[in-house]
Write a protein that holds these residues in place. Sequence first.
Motif, PDB file in Angstrom:
ATOM      1  N   PRO A 311       3.923 140.450  14.852  1.00  0.00           N
ATOM      2  CA  PRO A 311       5.102 139.294  14.602  1.00  0.00           C
ATOM      3  C   PRO A 311       4.648 137.454  15.821  1.00  0.00           C
ATOM      4  O   PRO A 311       4.174 136.700  14.903  1.00  0.00           O
ATOM      5  CB  PRO A 311       6.013 140.259  14.601  1.00  0.00           C
ATOM      6  N   GLU A 312       4.398 138.218  17.013  1.00  0.00           N
ATOM      7  CA  GLU A 312       3.646 137.131  17.935  1.00  0.00           C
ATOM      8  C   GLU A 312       2.875 136.163  17.531  1.00  0.00           C
ATOM      9  O   GLU A 312       2.798 134.752  17.631  1.00  0.00           O
ATOM     10  CB  GLU A 312       3.783 137.764  19.200  1.00  0.00           C
ATOM     11  N   GLN A 314       1.009 136.198  14.636  1.00  0.00           N
ATOM     12  CA  GLN A 314       1.359 135.380  13.607  1.00  0.00           C
ATOM     13  C   GLN A 314       2.220 133.771  13.926  1.00  0.00           C
ATOM     14  O   GLN A 314       1.583 132.383  13.272  1.00  0.00           O
ATOM     15  CB  GLN A 314       1.652 136.078  12.809  1.00  0.00           C
ATOM     16  N   GLN A 315       3.516 134.382  14.734  1.00  0.00           N
ATOM     17  CA  GLN A 315       4.018 132.767  15.029  1.00  0.00           C
ATOM     18  C   GLN A 315       3.615 131.863  15.711  1.00  0.00           C
ATOM     19  O   GLN A 315       3.388 130.663  15.693  1.00  0.00           O
ATOM     20  CB  GLN A 315       5.178 133.371  15.858  1.00  0.00           C
ATOM     21  N   ALA A 318       1.157 130.025  13.383  1.00  0.00           N
ATOM     22  CA  ALA A 318       1.401 129.377  12.135  1.00  0.00           C
ATOM     23  C   ALA A 318       1.776 127.992  13.599  1.00  0.00           C
ATOM     24  O   ALA A 318       2.261 126.719  12.978  1.00  0.00           O
ATOM     25  CB  ALA A 318       2.967 129.861  11.946  1.00  0.00           C
ATOM     26  N   ALA A 319       1.731 128.271  15.027  1.00  0.00           N
ATOM     27  CA  ALA A 319       2.703 126.944  15.487  1.00  0.00           C
ATOM     28  C   ALA A 319       1.579 125.698  15.526  1.00  0.00           C
ATOM     29  O   ALA A 319       2.151 124.753  15.875  1.00  0.00           O
ATOM     30  CB  ALA A 319       2.770 127.492  16.829  1.00  0.00           C
ATOM     31  N   PRO A 324      -0.099 131.940   8.790  1.00  0.00           N
ATOM     32  CA  PRO A 324      -0.360 133.757   8.851  1.00  0.00           C
ATOM     33  C   PRO A 324      -0.247 133.804   7.935  1.00  0.00           C
ATOM     34  O   PRO A 324       0.382 133.525   6.409  1.00  0.00           O
ATOM     35  CB  PRO A 324       1.154 133.680   9.235  1.00  0.00           C
ATOM     36  N   SER A 329       5.202 136.974   7.399  1.00  0.00           N
ATOM     37  CA  SER A 329       5.011 135.727   7.959  1.00  0.00           C
ATOM     38  C   SER A 329       5.702 134.567   7.369  1.00  0.00           C
ATOM     39  O   SER A 329       5.588 134.415   6.102  1.00  0.00           O
ATOM     40  CB  SER A 329       3.451 135.486   8.451  1.00  0.00           C
ATOM     41  N   ASP A 330       6.238 133.308   8.110  1.00  0.00           N
ATOM     42  CA  ASP A 330       7.008 132.150   8.020  1.00  0.00           C
ATOM     43  C   ASP A 330       5.251 131.992   7.614  1.00  0.00           C
ATOM     44  O   ASP A 330       4.839 131.806   9.178  1.00  0.00           O
ATOM     45  CB  ASP A 330       7.799 131.911   9.000  1.00  0.00           C
TER      46      ASP A 330
END
Length: 369
Positions: A311-312, A314-315, A318-319, A324, A329-330
Motif C-alpha cells: 500500500p505504501e 502503490q500510494q 500514484a503521487a 498503481p 489502490s487509488d
Amino acid sequence: MKRSTTAVFAGVVLAGLAACGTPDESAVAPEPTGVADEVEALGSQEVVDEMDRLYQAAQDAGEDRVTIYGAGENDRGPVYEVFMARYPGIQVSGEHLTGPDFDSKISNEFASGQHVGDLVQGGDTSVAGHIEEGKYVPYTPLTAEGLDPRWTEPTNTVHAAAALPFGIGYNTNAVDSGDAPQTWDELKDETWRGRIVMDDPTVSGSSLSAFRALLADERFGQEYLNAMASQEPHNENGSQNTGAAVASGEFDIAGYYPYSFFIRESAKGAPMGFVFPTEGGSYVSGHYLGLIDGAPNPNAAKLLMNWLFTPEGQQALAAVGYYPTMPDSDGPADFPPMRDLDLIRSTPLETVASETQQALETIQEVWPK
C-alpha cells in the motif's frame, strides 16, 4: 542496521515483560507505537516479516544499493525517497532508458560480465525480448498476490507495479477546458484537423503503443486509424517534443500523450491541461519489473520489488502520476481507481513483438508523412 519501528516494537515488548514478570494471558496488549502503522503501510504482518528478512539478508551480504533501468526513472525519485526512509542504508538509483538505449545497456553488461543494474522497470516492448533471452530471473513478489494477470505473463518473470496513463494534452491559451476532447473518438472531430501533434507512430514510441492497443480493440480498429490519419496530424520525434510543441502554442492538441510528460511540462509553468479519457475506453501502459540475472544486489532488489506492491509503495507511485496496479489502490491525481476503468486491451507480453510489428505496418500504410 534495523528499522526504527522494529526496534521500537522489540523495546516495548521487552520493557513490558520486565515490568510485569509474566504475561497476563487475559489482557490485550496495546499495539506498540509505529508497529500498527508499519503493518498498515506494508499490508500485513506476513509482509512485514518477509520484508525484514530481505532487509537483513541485504545487510548481511553488504548490499547497500539498487540500480534500476527503464522508462520513467526520471519521475520516480520521490518514490524511492519513501523506500529509502523506511529501509535506511539502501540507496536506490534509477536511470531513464528506453528503446535501443535500454536494450544496449543491458546487453553490454551481459557481454562484459560486469553487472551494474539490478532491476528493470520497462515498457512491454522493452522487456519482452529480454524474457525470451533469459536475461531476467523469474521472481514473484509476495506482495503481488492478487495482481491482475494482465500485469504479468505466463512465466511470472516480470510484474508491473504501475502503469502510465495516456491522455490528451491541450494548450490552455488556445482551448478552454470545457472544449477540449474528452474521449479518443472526439479527436476525430473536424474541429481538430491540422491542430494535433503526436509522437510519430510510424517509427516507435507512445503513439505506436496506443494505436497498437486501439487497433486490437473492436471499438476502434482500422476505421479509427483511418479517421485519425485524415486529421492531418503533425508527427514529432518523441513525447517530450510533442509536449513542447503544444506548450509553445505551435499546436493545440497533444494526442496519445503520457501523463508523466504533462506533469513535467506543468512543473515548468507550461500553459497546458490534460484529459484522461474515461468514457469509451481508457489506455494505460504497464511498466514491468524484472530482476536482472547476475544482479549485484539481489536481496535489496527483491526488497524494493516487494515494497512497490505494498500500500505504501502503490500510494507513492500514484503521487508521481502513475496508476498503481494492485486492485485496492487509488488512482493518481483525481483519476478513478483502475478497478473502475473501462480499460482498452493490454497487449500480452508473449505476443507484443508480433502485434507491434503488425500495427506498425498497418499504420505506415495510411499515415501521412
